[in-house]
Scaffold this active site. Structure first.
Site, PDB file in Angstrom:
ATOM      1  N   TRP A 101       2.951   1.039 -13.268  1.00 60.79           N
ATOM      2  CA  TRP A 101       2.979   1.327 -12.019  1.00 60.79           C
ATOM      3  C   TRP A 101       1.837   1.350 -11.194  1.00 60.79           C
ATOM      4  CZ3 TRP A 101       7.451  -0.603 -10.901  1.00 60.79           C
ATOM      5  CH2 TRP A 101       8.634  -0.147 -11.584  1.00 60.79           C
ATOM      6  N   ASP A 171       1.434   8.547  -6.330  1.00 63.49           N
ATOM      7  CA  ASP A 171       2.854   8.480  -6.675  1.00 63.49           C
ATOM      8  C   ASP A 171       3.458   9.386  -7.638  1.00 63.49           C
ATOM      9  OD1 ASP A 171       5.167   7.176  -7.546  1.00 63.49           O
ATOM     10  OD2 ASP A 171       4.297   5.409  -8.344  1.00 63.49           O
ATOM     11  N   LYS A 195      14.467   8.682  -9.448  1.00 59.68           N
ATOM     12  CA  LYS A 195      14.149   9.155 -10.912  1.00 59.68           C
ATOM     13  C   LYS A 195      14.610  10.773 -10.923  1.00 59.68           C
ATOM     14  CE  LYS A 195      12.166   5.262 -11.434  1.00 59.68           C
ATOM     15  NZ  LYS A 195      10.808   4.900 -11.116  1.00 59.68           N
TER      16      LYS A 195
HETATM   17  C1  LIG Z   1      10.087   3.634 -10.811  1.00 60.62           C
HETATM   18  C2  LIG Z   1       8.632   4.026 -10.357  1.00 60.62           C
HETATM   19  C3  LIG Z   1       8.439   2.918  -9.287  1.00 60.62           C
HETATM   20  C4  LIG Z   1       8.931   2.018  -8.703  1.00 60.62           C
HETATM   21  O1  LIG Z   1       9.959   2.400  -7.829  1.00 60.62           O
HETATM   22  P1  LIG Z   1      10.890   1.319  -6.919  1.00 60.62           P
HETATM   23  O2  LIG Z   1      11.588   2.330  -6.202  1.00 60.62           O
HETATM   24  O3  LIG Z   1      11.760   0.740  -7.884  1.00 60.62           O
HETATM   25  O4  LIG Z   1       9.974   0.501  -6.296  1.00 60.62           O
HETATM   26  C5  LIG Z   1       6.897   3.347  -8.813  1.00 60.62           C
HETATM   27  N1  LIG Z   1       6.170   4.295  -9.471  1.00 60.62           N
HETATM   28  C6  LIG Z   1       6.859   5.111 -10.297  1.00 60.62           C
HETATM   29  C7  LIG Z   1       5.838   6.173 -11.132  1.00 60.62           C
HETATM   30  C8  LIG Z   1       8.210   4.853 -10.928  1.00 60.62           C
HETATM   31  O5  LIG Z   1       8.611   5.735 -11.825  1.00 60.62           O
END
Ligand SMILES: *Cc1c(COP(=O)(O)O)cnc(C)c1O
Length: 360
Positions: A101, A171, A195
């Site tokens: 990511w 993030d 998540k």
């Molecule tokens: C799942 C995830 C993403 C991507 O998320 P989307 O909503 O599918 O774009 C980005 N960063 C992390 C850390 C993730 O776990």
């Protein structure tokens, strides 16, 4: 009704209480004769839902007044572009690459300016967090970017990088609300909610007010300017109404449980059960450097791909679902987010013990 223990990395398990409440309110939301899915986002009823969600999140995370909370769409992935578009004043940003990511965000930023890799753990398949206490950080960087919990590889920053005065962008998709954070250390904290908070379709961006301005890269779409969204209190266009409503319920659930300190204790307790087992197992082994282990995502392997597949299949038959590791890593991964009860982790470990006895 029969529910499984769902170890999915995302979309992922939600508190049963929240799902039950949403089910109760499905046809007629609190006497208004319609579902939250069916009502105008400009209605008074919905206004209360989104305002309450924000107020509860502010309370849980102790968000300072000079930060805006935005409920947006496009997932975390759209922020990979929105962040450079809004923040790259000098067209130069630093990225710490600790997994897929972070790498995707890094690559996206290169479209908009000079993105520099400040550190990386690619050399050991992202199984650790690099030392970020004294990085070589160019003076004119617009921000330093991290992925705080690496969903796929199962690592987590235990201390934030020393950005040497630069804006930190993080993030937190897979560790959102898993433990207390000091919001004031960040310029932006953001994450997709699917998540650890709610259903897919909502991304929450917590951004310091002085980073919100009209001064964005030329060509930035109106929808991707933080200013557009902040000025309209996330109601510039139709927001992901139902998703925000569910997030609001999860915030109330967290408050009722005792807040982020309690979430942290629960998560530590759950993760310990699994890591303690892994550390003494003759068959299974964790893949991450101990000091960098995530409380949320726990990857492990037997070292034999066929045995891994057998484990995943047999676990599924026993009501332990979604334990297959990410397609790029193989092995297994148990995601044990806030809503995973301790009983779920105990059931997993009991099953692993049994599988070990049968297969060693
Ligand atoms: C799942 C995830 C993403 C991507 O998320 P989307 O909503 O599918 O774009 C980005 N960063 C992390 C850390 C993730 O776990």
């Amino acid at each position: 009704m029969s529910r499984v223990y769902n170890f999915s990395a995302g979309p992922a398990v939600l508190p049963e209480e929240v799902l039950r409440e949403a089910a109760d309110e499905m046809m007629d939301y609190r006497g208004c004769g319609m579902s939250v899915m069916e009502m105008s986002h400009r209605s008074k009823v919905y206004d209360t839902i989104i305002k309450e969600a924000e107020a509860d999140l502010r309370e849980i995370m102790n968000i300072p007044d000079n930060y805006k909370v935005l409920f947006l769409q496009g997932g975390a992935s759209q922020q990979f572009a929105a962040i450079p578009m809004n923040l790259m004043k000098n067209r130069k940003a630093g990225y710490i690459v600790t997994g897929q990511w972070a790498k995707k965000a890094f690559q996206e930023a290169k479209i908009y300016g000079e993105a520099i890799e400040l550190a990386s753990s690619a050399d050991e398949t992202f199984s650790y967090i690099p030392d970020c206490s004294d990085l070589d950080i160019p003076e004119d960087l617009d921000y330093v970017y991290i992925c705080e919990n690496n969903t796929i590889y199962g690592t987590k920053y235990k201390t934030l990088p020393n950005t040497k005065g630069h804006i930190l962008v993080s993030d937190v998709s897979s560790c959102f609300l898993s433990e207390p954070v000091d919001v004031s250390k960040y310029g932006i904290i953001y994450g997709g909610v699917q998540k650890n908070i709610g259903p897919a379709g909502v991304v929450i961006v917590i951004i310091r007010e002085d980073l919100i301005s009209e001064d964005v890269l030329p060509g930035t779409p109106t929808m991707l300017k933080y200013k557009t969204q902040a000025d309209a209190d996330s109601l510039y266009n139709t927001p992901p109404c139902y998703g925000i409503y569910i997030c609001g319920k999860v915030f109330k659930w967290i408050k009722k449980m005792g807040g982020l300190e309690v979430m942290k204790q629960r998560n530590e307790e759950k993760a310990k059960i699994l890591y303690d087992f892994l550390d003494q197992s003759k068959l299974f082994k964790g893949t991450v450097r101990k000091e960098d282990r995530s409380l949320m995502n726990v990857p492990f392997v037997t070292g034999d791909a066929d045995l891994d597949a057998k484990f995943v299949a047999e676990a599924k038959a026993a009501g332990l679902e979604n334990l297959k590791g990410h397609r790029t890593v193989g092995g297994m991964r148990a995601s044990i987010y806030n809503a995973m009860p301790k009983e779920g982790v105990e059931a997993l470990v009991a099953f692993m013990k049994k599988f070990e006895e049968e297969n060693v």
